[in-house]
Design an enzyme around this catalytic site. Structure first.
Site, PDB file in Angstrom:
ATOM      1  N   LEU A   1      -0.013   7.168  18.896  1.00  0.00           N
ATOM      2  CA  LEU A   1      -0.420   6.330  17.661  1.00  0.00           C
ATOM      3  C   LEU A   1       0.274   5.053  17.784  1.00  0.00           C
ATOM      4  CD1 LEU A   1      -1.703   6.040  14.815  1.00  0.00           C
ATOM      5  CD2 LEU A   1       0.442   7.315  13.934  1.00  0.00           C
TER       6      LEU A   1
ATOM      7  N   HIS B   1       8.753   4.008  -5.186  1.00  0.00           N
ATOM      8  CA  HIS B   1       8.694   3.694  -3.998  1.00  0.00           C
ATOM      9  C   HIS B   1       9.484   4.767  -3.131  1.00  0.00           C
ATOM     10  CE1 HIS B   1       7.569  -0.284  -5.202  1.00  0.00           C
ATOM     11  NE2 HIS B   1       8.551  -0.824  -5.773  1.00  0.00           N
TER      12      HIS B   1
ATOM     13  N   ASP C   1      -0.790   1.376  -2.752  1.00  0.00           N
ATOM     14  CA  ASP C   1      -0.532   0.574  -3.919  1.00  0.00           C
ATOM     15  C   ASP C   1      -0.504   1.784  -5.087  1.00  0.00           C
ATOM     16  OD1 ASP C   1      -0.183  -1.362  -5.577  1.00  0.00           O
ATOM     17  OD2 ASP C   1      -2.143  -1.731  -6.233  1.00  0.00           O
TER      18      ASP C   1
HETATM   19  C1  IPE Z   1      -0.493  -5.123  -2.501  1.00  0.00           C
HETATM   20  O1  IPE Z   1      -0.114  -4.759  -3.741  1.00  0.00           O
HETATM   21  C2  IPE Z   1       0.737  -5.369  -1.420  1.00  0.00           C
HETATM   22  C3  IPE Z   1       1.426  -4.070  -0.785  1.00  0.00           C
HETATM   23  C4  IPE Z   1       0.855  -2.888  -1.042  1.00  0.00           C
HETATM   24  C5  IPE Z   1       2.251  -4.259  -0.062  1.00  0.00           C
HETATM   25  P1  IPE Z   1       0.363  -5.428  -4.820  1.00  0.00           P
HETATM   26  O2  IPE Z   1       0.643  -4.484  -5.782  1.00  0.00           O
HETATM   27  O3  IPE Z   1       1.378  -6.382  -4.235  1.00  0.00           O
HETATM   28  O4  IPE Z   1      -0.933  -6.363  -5.041  1.00  0.00           O
HETATM   29  P2  IPE Z   1      -1.547  -6.980  -6.385  1.00  0.00           P
HETATM   30  O5  IPE Z   1      -0.215  -7.785  -6.810  1.00  0.00           O
HETATM   31  O6  IPE Z   1      -1.896  -5.880  -7.462  1.00  0.00           O
HETATM   32  O7  IPE Z   1      -2.691  -7.576  -6.160  1.00  0.00           O
HETATM   33  C1  IPE Z   2       2.952  -0.709  -3.787  1.00  0.00           C
HETATM   34  O1  IPE Z   2       3.232  -0.167  -5.215  1.00  0.00           O
HETATM   35  C2  IPE Z   2       4.142  -1.007  -3.008  1.00  0.00           C
HETATM   36  C3  IPE Z   2       4.433  -2.495  -2.653  1.00  0.00           C
HETATM   37  C4  IPE Z   2       3.587  -3.337  -3.383  1.00  0.00           C
HETATM   38  C5  IPE Z   2       5.715  -2.607  -2.137  1.00  0.00           C
HETATM   39  P1  IPE Z   2       3.304  -1.070  -6.338  1.00  0.00           P
HETATM   40  O2  IPE Z   2       4.864  -1.526  -6.508  1.00  0.00           O
HETATM   41  O3  IPE Z   2       2.560  -2.431  -6.375  1.00  0.00           O
HETATM   42  O4  IPE Z   2       2.936  -0.349  -7.625  1.00  0.00           O
HETATM   43  P2  IPE Z   2       2.394  -0.806  -8.718  1.00  0.00           P
HETATM   44  O5  IPE Z   2       0.823  -1.489  -8.306  1.00  0.00           O
HETATM   45  O6  IPE Z   2       3.149  -1.796  -9.383  1.00  0.00           O
HETATM   46  O7  IPE Z   2       2.105   0.461  -9.695  1.00  0.00           O
HETATM   47 MG    MG Z   3       0.615  -2.959  -6.910  1.00  0.00          MG
END
Ligand code: IPE
Ligand code: IPE
Ligand code: MG
Length: 246
Positions: free
Chosen positions: A132, A38, A21
């Site tokens: 793995l 990303h 995240d």
């Molecule tokens: C969780 O992250 C999902 C992934 C890492 C793929 P999100 O950014 O979507 O989660 P919330 O919305 O902060 O809970």
């Molecule tokens: C995690 O990073 C990747 C996915 C959920 C696909 P985020 O896109 O949620 O990035 P933040 O949490 O908004 O910074």
């Molecule tokens: Mg996120």
């Protein structure tokens, strides 16, 4: 000295799951658009897969796209799907070279056809690899998975193949998308959020949790080693007393 040297090989977690995240916030801090984060996040994936292979982790599950993520702006979803295909195309050869098996959990049918096809192709190609197991959670949500399991079990009962009294924890485990994958001993979440976001709810019943404040694109191998080292220094009691463990 790297903390890697302090890791005890005999006490490695067999399965580590990661909620990757913070890509968007990392990019925003740099004045860039979210998709830049990303892209950078994919590089971290490569590093952490490499680190897992090097130290001998057997299962690494990465939360790449949640069911809830379908609610994001269309352009971001499209960018993520494109990145997924690019990454898998680029890494296919490395997976074979490093004996890594690719697996996927989640509602893959919701993915664009091209992405779904690509994944199935690489899953098939790597199915005999042994070092793995790299499990990608794609279009995954734990409540979706559990709901699905309940439906499958109910169907077995309806068809007369299963008795109500014979439903046990095993029955549920077997009907999840992770049926052949052991539960993660360690769950890591980056970005400073202290939540689970609908990830592996059944499977993490007794996992050790590691919340790291760094955004995923800034996460380093050293942070990963530190999480494993911390894990090895925890006392896992599973309901027993400390004295019983010793
Ligand atoms: C969780 O992250 C999902 C992934 C890492 C793929 P999100 O950014 O979507 O989660 P919330 O919305 O902060 O809970
Ligand atoms: C995690 O990073 C990747 C996915 C959920 C696909 P985020 O896109 O949620 O990035 P933040 O949490 O908004 O910074
Ligand atoms: Mg996120």
């Amino acid at each position: 000295m790297s903390i890697k040297n302090k890791i005890i090989t005999e006490k490695l977690p067999k399965h580590i799951a990661i909620i990757m995240d913070g890509n968007g916030r990392w990019a925003k801090e740099k004045g860039k658009i979210r998709t830049f984060g990303h892209k950078k996040g994919v590089e971290t994936v490569r590093k952490i897969v490499e680190a897992s292979s090097e130290i001998g982790i057997k299962y690494l599950t990465l939360y790449a796209f949640s069911m809830e993520n379908w609610k994001r702006p269309k352009y971001e979803i499209n960018a993520l799907m494109t990145l997924l295909v690019q990454a898998i195309n680029r890494e296919a050869r490395n997976l074979m070279k490093n004996d890594i098996r690719l697996l996927a959990i989640g509602n893959l049918e919701k993915l664009p056809k091209k992405v779904n096809k690509k994944f199935h192709e690489i899953i098939e190609k790597t199915k005999n690899n042994k070092s793995l197991n790299l499990v990608l959670a794609l279009s995954y949500s734990s409540r979706w998975e559990i709901t699905n399991a309940v439906q499958k079990i109910a169907k077995e009962i309806k068809n007369g193949n299963l008795n109500l009294e014979n439903i046990n924890e095993e029955t549920i485990t077997e009907n999840l998308t992770t049926s052949k994958i052991p539960d993660p001993e360690l769950l890591i979440r980056t970005s400073g959020e202290n939540r689970i976001s609908n990830f592996l709810l059944w499977q993490i019943a007794y996992s050790e949790l590691n919340f790291c404040g760094k955004y995923w694109p800034a996460y380093e191998k050293e942070d990963f080693y530190k999480a494993i080292y911390d894990f090895q220094n925890r006392e896992r009691r599973f309901g027993k007393t400390s004295e019983q463990i010793k």
